[in-house]
Write a protein that holds these residues in place. Structure first.
Motif, PDB file in Angstrom:
ATOM      1  N   ASP A  93     -19.179 -12.357  -7.391  1.00  0.00           N
ATOM      2  CA  ASP A  93     -18.572 -12.363  -6.064  1.00  0.00           C
ATOM      3  C   ASP A  93     -17.666 -13.572  -5.858  1.00  0.00           C
ATOM      4  OD1 ASP A  93     -21.066 -13.870  -6.160  1.00  0.00           O
ATOM      5  OD2 ASP A  93     -20.797 -14.190  -4.003  1.00  0.00           O
ATOM      6  N   ARG A  94     -17.758 -14.576  -6.732  1.00  0.00           N
ATOM      7  CA  ARG A  94     -16.909 -15.762  -6.636  1.00  0.00           C
ATOM      8  C   ARG A  94     -15.593 -15.587  -7.391  1.00  0.00           C
ATOM      9  NH1 ARG A  94     -20.572 -20.201  -9.033  1.00  0.00           N
ATOM     10  NH2 ARG A  94     -18.708 -21.461  -8.672  1.00  0.00           N
ATOM     11  N   LEU A  95     -15.460 -14.508  -8.144  1.00  0.00           N
ATOM     12  CA  LEU A  95     -14.249 -14.264  -8.918  1.00  0.00           C
ATOM     13  C   LEU A  95     -13.306 -13.348  -8.139  1.00  0.00           C
ATOM     14  CD1 LEU A  95     -12.761 -14.570 -11.695  1.00  0.00           C
ATOM     15  CD2 LEU A  95     -13.853 -12.408 -12.345  1.00  0.00           C
ATOM     16  N   PRO A  96     -12.081 -13.785  -7.822  1.00  0.00           N
ATOM     17  CA  PRO A  96     -11.168 -12.915  -7.080  1.00  0.00           C
ATOM     18  C   PRO A  96     -10.459 -11.941  -8.021  1.00  0.00           C
ATOM     19  CG  PRO A  96     -10.111 -15.013  -7.500  1.00  0.00           C
ATOM     20  CD  PRO A  96     -11.523 -15.129  -8.040  1.00  0.00           C
ATOM     21  N   PRO A  97      -9.970 -10.835  -7.501  1.00  0.00           N
ATOM     22  CA  PRO A  97      -9.157  -9.940  -8.329  1.00  0.00           C
ATOM     23  C   PRO A  97      -7.811 -10.577  -8.645  1.00  0.00           C
ATOM     24  CG  PRO A  97      -9.138  -9.208  -6.050  1.00  0.00           C
ATOM     25  CD  PRO A  97     -10.137 -10.334  -6.131  1.00  0.00           C
ATOM     26  N   LEU A  98      -7.196 -10.135  -9.724  1.00  0.00           N
ATOM     27  CA  LEU A  98      -5.881 -10.627 -10.118  1.00  0.00           C
ATOM     28  C   LEU A  98      -4.828  -9.603  -9.694  1.00  0.00           C
ATOM     29  CD1 LEU A  98      -4.045 -12.609 -11.663  1.00  0.00           C
ATOM     30  CD2 LEU A  98      -4.543 -11.295 -13.735  1.00  0.00           C
ATOM     31  N   TYR A  99      -3.783 -10.085  -9.028  1.00  0.00           N
ATOM     32  CA  TYR A  99      -2.743  -9.198  -8.514  1.00  0.00           C
ATOM     33  C   TYR A  99      -1.432  -9.377  -9.286  1.00  0.00           C
ATOM     34  CZ  TYR A  99      -5.768  -8.499  -4.466  1.00  0.00           C
ATOM     35  OH  TYR A  99      -6.826  -8.190  -3.653  1.00  0.00           O
ATOM     36  N   GLY A 100      -0.634  -8.318  -9.264  1.00  0.00           N
ATOM     37  CA  GLY A 100       0.698  -8.362  -9.836  1.00  0.00           C
ATOM     38  C   GLY A 100       1.525  -7.233  -9.251  1.00  0.00           C
ATOM     39  N   PRO A 101       2.861  -7.318  -9.385  1.00  0.00           N
ATOM     40  CA  PRO A 101       3.718  -6.291  -8.797  1.00  0.00           C
ATOM     41  C   PRO A 101       3.796  -5.043  -9.662  1.00  0.00           C
ATOM     42  CG  PRO A 101       5.057  -7.930  -9.885  1.00  0.00           C
ATOM     43  CD  PRO A 101       3.633  -8.402 -10.000  1.00  0.00           C
ATOM     44  N   ASP A 102       3.896  -3.895  -9.026  1.00  0.00           N
ATOM     45  CA  ASP A 102       4.151  -2.654  -9.747  1.00  0.00           C
ATOM     46  C   ASP A 102       5.559  -2.723 -10.333  1.00  0.00           C
ATOM     47  OD1 ASP A 102       5.397   0.210  -9.779  1.00  0.00           O
ATOM     48  OD2 ASP A 102       3.238   0.554  -9.725  1.00  0.00           O
ATOM     49  N   PRO A 103       5.723  -2.470 -11.652  1.00  0.00           N
ATOM     50  CA  PRO A 103       7.042  -2.611 -12.271  1.00  0.00           C
ATOM     51  C   PRO A 103       8.098  -1.661 -11.706  1.00  0.00           C
ATOM     52  CG  PRO A 103       5.490  -1.555 -13.772  1.00  0.00           C
ATOM     53  CD  PRO A 103       4.704  -2.062 -12.623  1.00  0.00           C
ATOM     54  N   GLN A 104       7.662  -0.578 -11.084  1.00  0.00           N
ATOM     55  CA  GLN A 104       8.615   0.392 -10.541  1.00  0.00           C
ATOM     56  C   GLN A 104       8.959   0.105  -9.081  1.00  0.00           C
ATOM     57  OE1 GLN A 104       9.987   2.583 -12.600  1.00  0.00           O
ATOM     58  NE2 GLN A 104       8.674   1.833 -14.254  1.00  0.00           N
ATOM     59  N   THR A 105       7.939  -0.190  -8.284  1.00  0.00           N
ATOM     60  CA  THR A 105       8.161  -0.345  -6.837  1.00  0.00           C
ATOM     61  C   THR A 105       8.222  -1.794  -6.374  1.00  0.00           C
ATOM     62  OG1 THR A 105       5.794  -0.318  -6.309  1.00  0.00           O
ATOM     63  CG2 THR A 105       6.920   1.817  -6.504  1.00  0.00           C
ATOM     64  N   GLY A 106       7.656  -2.703  -7.163  1.00  0.00           N
ATOM     65  CA  GLY A 106       7.595  -4.092  -6.750  1.00  0.00           C
ATOM     66  C   GLY A 106       6.451  -4.407  -5.822  1.00  0.00           C
ATOM     67  N   GLU A 107       5.714  -3.388  -5.396  1.00  0.00           N
ATOM     68  CA  GLU A 107       4.583  -3.614  -4.508  1.00  0.00           C
ATOM     69  C   GLU A 107       3.400  -4.200  -5.281  1.00  0.00           C
ATOM     70  OE1 GLU A 107       3.538  -0.079  -2.485  1.00  0.00           O
ATOM     71  OE2 GLU A 107       5.478   0.144  -1.456  1.00  0.00           O
ATOM     72  N   PHE A 108       2.653  -5.085  -4.609  1.00  0.00           N
ATOM     73  CA  PHE A 108       1.530  -5.721  -5.280  1.00  0.00           C
ATOM     74  C   PHE A 108       0.375  -4.742  -5.483  1.00  0.00           C
ATOM     75  CE2 PHE A 108       3.617  -9.705  -4.279  1.00  0.00           C
ATOM     76  CZ  PHE A 108       3.300 -10.464  -5.389  1.00  0.00           C
ATOM     77  N   ALA A 109      -0.210  -4.829  -6.646  1.00  0.00           N
ATOM     78  CA  ALA A 109      -1.362  -3.998  -6.992  1.00  0.00           C
ATOM     79  C   ALA A 109      -2.365  -4.862  -7.740  1.00  0.00           C
ATOM     80  CB  ALA A 109      -0.934  -2.817  -7.856  1.00  0.00           C
ATOM     81  N   VAL A 110      -3.577  -4.409  -7.824  1.00  0.00           N
ATOM     82  CA  VAL A 110      -4.614  -5.143  -8.550  1.00  0.00           C
ATOM     83  C   VAL A 110      -4.401  -4.939 -10.045  1.00  0.00           C
ATOM     84  CG1 VAL A 110      -7.080  -5.333  -9.010  1.00  0.00           C
ATOM     85  CG2 VAL A 110      -6.268  -4.949  -6.672  1.00  0.00           C
ATOM     86  N   TRP A 111      -4.198  -6.026 -10.776  1.00  0.00           N
ATOM     87  CA  TRP A 111      -4.090  -5.972 -12.231  1.00  0.00           C
ATOM     88  C   TRP A 111      -5.475  -5.930 -12.879  1.00  0.00           C
ATOM     89  CZ3 TRP A 111       0.129 -10.018 -14.005  1.00  0.00           C
ATOM     90  CH2 TRP A 111       1.393  -9.458 -13.787  1.00  0.00           C
TER      91      TRP A 111
END
Length: 267
Positions: A93-111
């Motif tokens: 529970d202390r580890l956050p998810p890693l985010y990055g942009p969708d290569p097509q839309t640029g919207e952030f998603a969980v990597w």
């Protein structure tokens, strides 16, 4: 970076974060041994792969898993209890998810999710090139040890000579030029991450001063949006852990602001 051999390395070794876990060490080494060299030994600086090989060799020489060796020799003595190749269930529970942009839309998603993600279970391959999960406090303990020449207190963790090899530039002029060329073509690193520096045994070392950072600063920034460095001139270490990958300008800009603010705060 873009070459047939490099592409084959990623494909054969499951070496990228997006492709899934790497195989166990013996199989990993077997696959690596089937590939030709990218460069003649000593002719070119190449990021990350050599560290993975060293990790396998250390494990073989020690006769135990790499994490066991590290915990006995470094992590345990330094009190780095939150550092390892995976995060236990009672700490996930202390580890956050890693985010990055969708290569097509640029919207952030969980990597990469925390629970059920790459760090949620012990990996078959304990990668010395970047497989550890850690915290700011643990990282700080590690850098204080290096700033004190291998001794965080009365117990010596690394020899003074080893620390010197790690924290001073070991690249030739030609290797430095190749390294600078690689980072000058990397996307979104215009804020200074990865440039103006050489390489010690395992981390970058600042060899020229183009901004607020003194020559001799050592450390590294990570593709998942982290930066951790120390310098003996000011006897300080700085650690910034974000959860956004370096594929957008946001993390490098935050890193640049972080270091500018830190050094401006020095009286």
């Amino acid at each position: 970076m873009a070459s047939p051999i490099r592409a084959a390395t990623f494909e054969r070794l499951d070496y990228s974060a997006a492709s899934g876990p790497a195989p166990e060490p013996d199989e990993w080494m077997r696959r690596l041994g089937e590939l030709p060299l990218q460069h003649q030994p000593g002719a070119r600086w190449q990021y990350d792969l050599s560290n993975e090989v060293v990790g396998v060799l250390v494990s073989r020489v020690a006769g135990k898993p790499l994490e066991t060796f590290l915990r006995e020799r470094v992590l345990g003595p330094l009190g780095m209890g939150d550092t390892g190749f995976h995060v236990p269930v009672d700490k996930i529970d202390r580890l956050p998810p890693l985010y990055g942009p969708d290569p097509q839309t640029g919207e952030f998603a969980v990597w990469d999710e925390a629970a059920g993600g790459r760090a949620g279970a012990p990996p078959a391959f304990q990668g010395a090139g970047g497989g550890l999960v850690s915290t700011a406090d643990d990282y700080h303990a590690y850098f204080r040890m290096l700033l004190n020449h291998g001794m965080p207190g009365s117990e010596r963790i690394l020899s003074r000579a080893a620390v010197e090899l790690m924290t001073t530039n070991r690249l030739s002029a030609a290797q430095l030029a190749a390294r600078e060329n690689m980072f000058s073509h990397a996307a979104h690193l215009s804020s200074g991450q990865g440039v103006s520096g050489g390489w010690g045994f395992g981390m970058a070392v600042r060899t020229s001063r183009s901004d607020y950072t003194p020559i001799g600063q050592f450390g590294w920034f990570g593709g998942s949006g982290t930066t951790a460095h120390a310098d003996r001139t000011n006897q300080l270490s700085g650690i910034l852990l974000t959860q956004v990958g370096l594929s957008t300008p946001d993390s490098p800009r935050a890193m640049n602001d972080f270091w500018t603010t830190l050094y401006q705060a020095i009286a």
